[in-house]
Design a protein around this motif. Structure first.
Motif, PDB file in Angstrom:
ATOM      1  N   ASP A   1     -12.788  26.662 -12.239  1.00 58.84           N
ATOM      2  CA  ASP A   1     -12.655  27.630 -13.335  1.00 58.84           C
ATOM      3  C   ASP A   1     -13.065  26.998 -14.664  1.00 58.84           C
ATOM      4  OD1 ASP A   1     -11.698  29.482 -11.509  1.00 58.84           O
ATOM      5  OD2 ASP A   1      -9.590  28.948 -11.878  1.00 58.84           O
ATOM      6  N   PHE A   2     -12.653  25.745 -14.852  1.00 59.24           N
ATOM      7  CA  PHE A   2     -13.030  25.028 -16.075  1.00 59.24           C
ATOM      8  C   PHE A   2     -14.546  24.898 -16.175  1.00 59.24           C
ATOM      9  CE2 PHE A   2     -14.274  20.979 -18.006  1.00 59.24           C
ATOM     10  CZ  PHE A   2     -13.701  21.089 -19.265  1.00 59.24           C
ATOM     11  N   PHE A   3     -15.174  24.470 -15.083  1.00 57.15           N
ATOM     12  CA  PHE A   3     -16.623  24.264 -15.072  1.00 57.15           C
ATOM     13  C   PHE A   3     -17.365  25.568 -15.314  1.00 57.15           C
ATOM     14  CE2 PHE A   3     -20.782  23.645 -13.130  1.00 57.15           C
ATOM     15  CZ  PHE A   3     -21.134  22.391 -13.598  1.00 57.15           C
ATOM     16  N   LYS A   4     -16.914  26.640 -14.686  1.00 55.43           N
ATOM     17  CA  LYS A   4     -17.551  27.948 -14.864  1.00 55.43           C
ATOM     18  C   LYS A   4     -17.439  28.408 -16.316  1.00 55.43           C
ATOM     19  CE  LYS A   4     -17.418  32.722 -13.191  1.00 55.43           C
ATOM     20  NZ  LYS A   4     -16.712  33.698 -12.312  1.00 55.43           N
ATOM     21  N   GLY A   5     -16.291  28.136 -16.918  1.00 52.73           N
ATOM     22  CA  GLY A   5     -16.089  28.575 -18.291  1.00 52.73           C
ATOM     23  C   GLY A   5     -16.938  27.821 -19.294  1.00 52.73           C
ATOM     24  N   ILE A   6     -17.148  26.512 -19.055  1.00 58.43           N
ATOM     25  CA  ILE A   6     -17.846  25.673 -20.036  1.00 58.43           C
ATOM     26  C   ILE A   6     -19.335  25.545 -19.730  1.00 58.43           C
ATOM     27  CG2 ILE A   6     -17.601  23.409 -18.919  1.00 58.43           C
ATOM     28  CD1 ILE A   6     -16.884  24.225 -22.618  1.00 58.43           C
ATOM     29  N   PHE A   7     -19.785  26.084 -18.596  1.00 57.35           N
ATOM     30  CA  PHE A   7     -21.156  25.861 -18.128  1.00 57.35           C
ATOM     31  C   PHE A   7     -22.241  26.228 -19.152  1.00 57.35           C
ATOM     32  CE2 PHE A   7     -24.878  26.926 -15.343  1.00 57.35           C
ATOM     33  CZ  PHE A   7     -25.102  25.643 -14.891  1.00 57.35           C
ATOM     34  N   PRO A   8     -22.167  27.381 -19.838  1.00 57.74           N
ATOM     35  CA  PRO A   8     -23.209  27.687 -20.826  1.00 57.74           C
ATOM     36  C   PRO A   8     -23.303  26.651 -21.939  1.00 57.74           C
ATOM     37  CG  PRO A   8     -21.953  29.652 -20.308  1.00 57.74           C
ATOM     38  CD  PRO A   8     -21.231  28.503 -19.673  1.00 57.74           C
ATOM     39  N   ALA A   9     -22.152  26.132 -22.374  1.00 54.57           N
ATOM     40  CA  ALA A   9     -22.168  25.087 -23.401  1.00 54.57           C
ATOM     41  C   ALA A   9     -22.815  23.818 -22.861  1.00 54.57           C
ATOM     42  CB  ALA A   9     -20.748  24.800 -23.884  1.00 54.57           C
ATOM     43  N   GLN A  10     -22.563  23.503 -21.580  1.00 51.16           N
ATOM     44  CA  GLN A  10     -23.186  22.329 -20.965  1.00 51.16           C
ATOM     45  C   GLN A  10     -24.705  22.483 -20.907  1.00 51.16           C
ATOM     46  OE1 GLN A  10     -20.947  22.429 -17.255  1.00 51.16           O
ATOM     47  NE2 GLN A  10     -19.876  20.544 -17.818  1.00 51.16           N
ATOM     48  N   MET A  11     -25.172  23.669 -20.550  1.00 52.82           N
ATOM     49  CA  MET A  11     -26.617  23.915 -20.468  1.00 52.82           C
ATOM     50  C   MET A  11     -27.269  23.822 -21.846  1.00 52.82           C
ATOM     51  SD  MET A  11     -27.502  24.287 -17.330  1.00 52.82           S
ATOM     52  CE  MET A  11     -26.392  22.896 -17.159  1.00 52.82           C
TER      53      MET A  11
ATOM     54  N   THR B   1     -30.447  20.900 -25.983  1.00 56.42           N
ATOM     55  CA  THR B   1     -30.546  20.554 -27.407  1.00 56.42           C
ATOM     56  C   THR B   1     -30.257  19.085 -27.697  1.00 56.42           C
ATOM     57  OG1 THR B   1     -28.209  21.090 -27.838  1.00 56.42           O
ATOM     58  CG2 THR B   1     -29.813  22.878 -28.078  1.00 56.42           C
ATOM     59  N   SER B   2     -29.550  18.394 -26.786  1.00 57.77           N
ATOM     60  CA  SER B   2     -29.129  16.996 -26.994  1.00 57.77           C
ATOM     61  C   SER B   2     -28.302  16.835 -28.260  1.00 57.77           C
ATOM     62  CB  SER B   2     -30.351  16.067 -27.067  1.00 57.77           C
ATOM     63  OG  SER B   2     -31.074  16.098 -25.878  1.00 57.77           O
ATOM     64  N   SER B   3     -27.541  17.863 -28.617  1.00 58.24           N
ATOM     65  CA  SER B   3     -26.762  17.811 -29.851  1.00 58.24           C
ATOM     66  C   SER B   3     -25.387  18.434 -29.639  1.00 58.24           C
ATOM     67  CB  SER B   3     -27.499  18.535 -30.984  1.00 58.24           C
ATOM     68  OG  SER B   3     -26.669  18.650 -32.122  1.00 58.24           O
ATOM     69  N   SER B   4     -24.335  17.613 -29.756  1.00 58.74           N
ATOM     70  CA  SER B   4     -22.968  18.132 -29.662  1.00 58.74           C
ATOM     71  C   SER B   4     -22.669  19.075 -30.820  1.00 58.74           C
ATOM     72  CB  SER B   4     -21.961  16.977 -29.670  1.00 58.74           C
ATOM     73  OG  SER B   4     -22.190  16.091 -28.602  1.00 58.74           O
ATOM     74  N   ALA B   5     -23.213  18.746 -32.000  1.00 58.96           N
ATOM     75  CA  ALA B   5     -22.968  19.570 -33.185  1.00 58.96           C
ATOM     76  C   ALA B   5     -23.619  20.937 -33.041  1.00 58.96           C
ATOM     77  CB  ALA B   5     -23.492  18.859 -34.432  1.00 58.96           C
ATOM     78  N   ALA B   6     -24.860  20.953 -32.550  1.00 57.54           N
ATOM     79  CA  ALA B   6     -25.562  22.225 -32.379  1.00 57.54           C
ATOM     80  C   ALA B   6     -24.891  23.083 -31.315  1.00 57.54           C
ATOM     81  CB  ALA B   6     -27.023  21.975 -32.002  1.00 57.54           C
ATOM     82  N   THR B   7     -24.271  22.439 -30.322  1.00 57.84           N
ATOM     83  CA  THR B   7     -23.615  23.157 -29.230  1.00 57.84           C
ATOM     84  C   THR B   7     -22.210  23.596 -29.607  1.00 57.84           C
ATOM     85  OG1 THR B   7     -24.841  21.684 -27.749  1.00 57.84           O
ATOM     86  CG2 THR B   7     -23.165  23.034 -26.732  1.00 57.84           C
TER      87      THR B   7
ATOM     88  N   PRO C   1     -20.674  25.635 -31.725  1.00 58.05           N
ATOM     89  CA  PRO C   1     -20.278  27.049 -31.779  1.00 58.05           C
ATOM     90  C   PRO C   1     -20.056  27.644 -30.393  1.00 58.05           C
ATOM     91  CG  PRO C   1     -22.101  26.642 -33.277  1.00 58.05           C
ATOM     92  CD  PRO C   1     -21.932  25.405 -32.463  1.00 58.05           C
ATOM     93  N   VAL C   2     -20.941  27.324 -29.457  1.00 59.31           N
ATOM     94  CA  VAL C   2     -20.819  27.860 -28.100  1.00 59.31           C
ATOM     95  C   VAL C   2     -19.638  27.215 -27.372  1.00 59.31           C
ATOM     96  CG1 VAL C   2     -22.008  28.205 -25.899  1.00 59.31           C
ATOM     97  CG2 VAL C   2     -23.295  28.264 -28.027  1.00 59.31           C
ATOM     98  N   THR C   3     -19.433  25.900 -27.583  1.00 61.40           N
ATOM     99  CA  THR C   3     -18.296  25.216 -26.961  1.00 61.40           C
ATOM    100  C   THR C   3     -16.986  25.861 -27.397  1.00 61.40           C
ATOM    101  OG1 THR C   3     -19.564  23.150 -27.096  1.00 61.40           O
ATOM    102  CG2 THR C   3     -17.240  22.962 -26.544  1.00 61.40           C
TER     103      THR C   3
ATOM    104  N   THR D   1     -18.510  18.159 -22.476  1.00 59.25           N
ATOM    105  CA  THR D   1     -17.497  18.387 -21.437  1.00 59.25           C
ATOM    106  C   THR D   1     -16.217  17.622 -21.763  1.00 59.25           C
ATOM    107  OG1 THR D   1     -19.284  18.585 -19.809  1.00 59.25           O
ATOM    108  CG2 THR D   1     -17.054  18.327 -18.958  1.00 59.25           C
ATOM    109  N   GLY D   2     -16.376  16.405 -22.289  1.00 55.11           N
ATOM    110  CA  GLY D   2     -15.214  15.619 -22.687  1.00 55.11           C
ATOM    111  C   GLY D   2     -14.425  16.280 -23.804  1.00 55.11           C
ATOM    112  N   ASP D   3     -15.133  16.845 -24.778  1.00 60.47           N
ATOM    113  CA  ASP D   3     -14.465  17.554 -25.873  1.00 60.47           C
ATOM    114  C   ASP D   3     -13.634  18.712 -25.337  1.00 60.47           C
ATOM    115  OD1 ASP D   3     -15.796  15.835 -27.549  1.00 60.47           O
ATOM    116  OD2 ASP D   3     -17.300  17.290 -28.197  1.00 60.47           O
ATOM    117  N   ALA D   4     -14.237  19.504 -24.434  1.00 66.22           N
ATOM    118  CA  ALA D   4     -13.542  20.662 -23.869  1.00 66.22           C
ATOM    119  C   ALA D   4     -12.351  20.231 -23.018  1.00 66.22           C
ATOM    120  CB  ALA D   4     -14.515  21.498 -23.036  1.00 66.22           C
ATOM    121  N   THR D   5     -12.508  19.120 -22.293  1.00 66.35           N
ATOM    122  CA  THR D   5     -11.417  18.606 -21.455  1.00 66.35           C
ATOM    123  C   THR D   5     -10.216  18.221 -22.309  1.00 66.35           C
ATOM    124  OG1 THR D   5     -12.958  17.751 -19.791  1.00 66.35           O
ATOM    125  CG2 THR D   5     -10.750  16.797 -19.821  1.00 66.35           C
TER     126      THR D   5
END
Length: 433
Positions: free
Chosen positions: A271-281, A286-292, A294-296, A409-413
């Motif tokens: 469930d965790f992986f399914k929820g965060i998957f778009p942010a992971q993609m 983008t190779s950018s945690s900052a750019a990601t 908002p989606v995270t 993924t670490g941030d979300a965890t």
């Protein structure tokens, strides 16, 4: 007919981008791709960067002010930073174990080392210069850099995110300390602005599949040029090193984070992986945690059920100081370069790498390639030839994409773990498949 979920749209965009890049390299469409497709990827990145600072500022102010008392902020803050540091140290240690066991650097021949040094000489010099400027600063310079002398200047620079976070924390704490009737209008204002920014995020994300397509198409043609086999040949030469890094990153996502999510977060990792998957993609493309970011934040709140009070504090802080993937990469890369030069690093030197990589990850900007500059400092601390960084520059962009997925993924965890321990998890909003 059901509309495809965002993560499937992004995945399709990524796949088509790679296929187009290979096709363009094979049929002489490199210039067309760089001139007419890649700019749309750049525009998409700029749109994400456009809202990064206002999102962090407003979400942190609303998040901190909603805590209602200073002691709660202190508890959540110390818990968050403690877990971030623990996972980072674990990531660096894991990277060192893997690189010592597999020893990928010993596969390089002297001829290949000289070839890479010559090919990337200019880039290596620039990275060394940037790192030297950082290293010449005093021991407390990172602390000085956190406190802005002009907050408006900091708000105009995505690289000054720590200063923005400092001001937002200070502002939010001050809101808690003044009478509630006086703070209410200010809180309402920032709540309204936050809603507007989140709606802007929704608008921008409608263009995500197209932006990701353009980004990946441009990346492939830049890597391969007019010879698609060149990319394959280059990856084969450095494949062993890449595999070791990717194994370490995969262990973080498939072992370390699942343990935290299932044991402390008490949530199924599926469930965790399914929820965060778009942010992971998005992180991958983008190779950018900052750019990601908002989606995270959006996915953690809507699909993982993490209270906004937690996400608005933990995630912006994580995008700035929590770089598990980057730290693991720095450990592997440093020892890999030492091995390539025939150096044997003793245990104390490798412990020094753990400490330096952990501290460097805190100061690394959440943008593409920042880890490479910090790696130079790690190399210098360990007495490893800095010019050896030329050996890893070729595949670095691809590995940067992978390690950013781990960072996000670490941030979300950590956000889920903190939310669970604070009783701030609620049933997520269902999304159509």
């Amino acid at each position: 007919m059901k509309k495809l979920a965002l993560h499937w749209q992004i995945l399709i965009g990524m796949t088509l981008g790679v296929l187009w890049g290979i096709f363009a390299s094979s049929y002489g469409l490199v210039d067309f791709t760089l001139d007419w497709l890649k700019p749309f990827g750049t525009i998409f990145i700029n749109l994400l960067k456009l809202i990064a600072v206002p999102l962090v500022l407003v979400s942190l102010i609303t998040g901190v002010s909603s805590l209602s008392d200073i002691s709660r902020l202190s508890r959540i803050g110390s818990k968050t930073i403690g877990i971030y540091l623990a996972t980072t140290v674990l990531a660096v240690t894991m990277g060192l174990i893997l690189v010592n066991v597999f020893a990928p650097g010993k596969a390089f021949s002297p001829e290949k080392r000289e070839e890479f040094k010559e090919q990337f000489a200019a880039t290596t010099t620039q990275k060394s210069t940037d790192a030297a400027a950082v290293e010449q600063q005093g021991p407390l310079q990172p602390l000085i850099d956190i406190v802005p002398d002009n907050v408006f200047r900091s708000l105009t620079d995505n690289g000054s995110m720590l200063q923005v976070i400092f001001f937002a924390l200070l502002f939010g704490i001050a809101l808690i300390m003044i009478p509630s009737n006086k703070a209410a209008p200010v809180n309402d204002f920032f709540e309204g602005v936050n809603l507007v920014i989140l709606k802007v995020v929704d608008i921008i994300m409608k263009f995500a599949p197209y932006g990701v397509f353009a980004l990946l198409a441009g990346l492939v043609v830049e890597f391969a040029g007019d010879d698609p086999s060149a990319a394959l040949e280059l990856l084969l030469v450095l494949g062993y090193y890449c595999i070791v890094v990717i194994i370490g990153l995969a262990l973080m996502i498939t072992v370390v984070y699942p343990i935290l999510v299932t044991t402390v977060g008490k949530t199924r990792y599926k469930d965790f992986f399914k929820g965060i998957f778009p942010a992971q993609m998005l992180a991958f493309s983008t190779s950018s945690s900052a750019a990601t970011l908002p989606v995270t934040m959006e996915r953690c709140e809507q699909n993982l059920g993490i209270n906004k009070e937690i996400t608005s504090f933990v995630l912006p802080l994580g995008a700035t100081i929590n770089m598990d993937g980057t730290s693991l990469y720095q450990a592997v890369a440093a020892v890999f370069i030492a091995q390539a030069y025939g150096m044997n690093l003793d245990i104390m030197t490798q412990i020094g790498i753990v400490l330096t990589a952990t501290l460097a990850s805190i100061g690394a900007a959440a943008v593409p390639g920042a880890g490479t500059v910090m790696l130079v400092i790690v190399l210098q601390q360990a007495g490893i030839p800095v010019e050896g960084i030329a050996l890893i520059l070729a595949p670095d962009r691809i590995l940067d994409m992978c390690r950013t997925v781990v960072n996000v993924t670490g941030d979300a965890t950590v956000a889920m773990v903190v939310a669970r321990t604070e009783g701030q998890l609620h049933p997520p909003i269902e999304e159509p498949a």
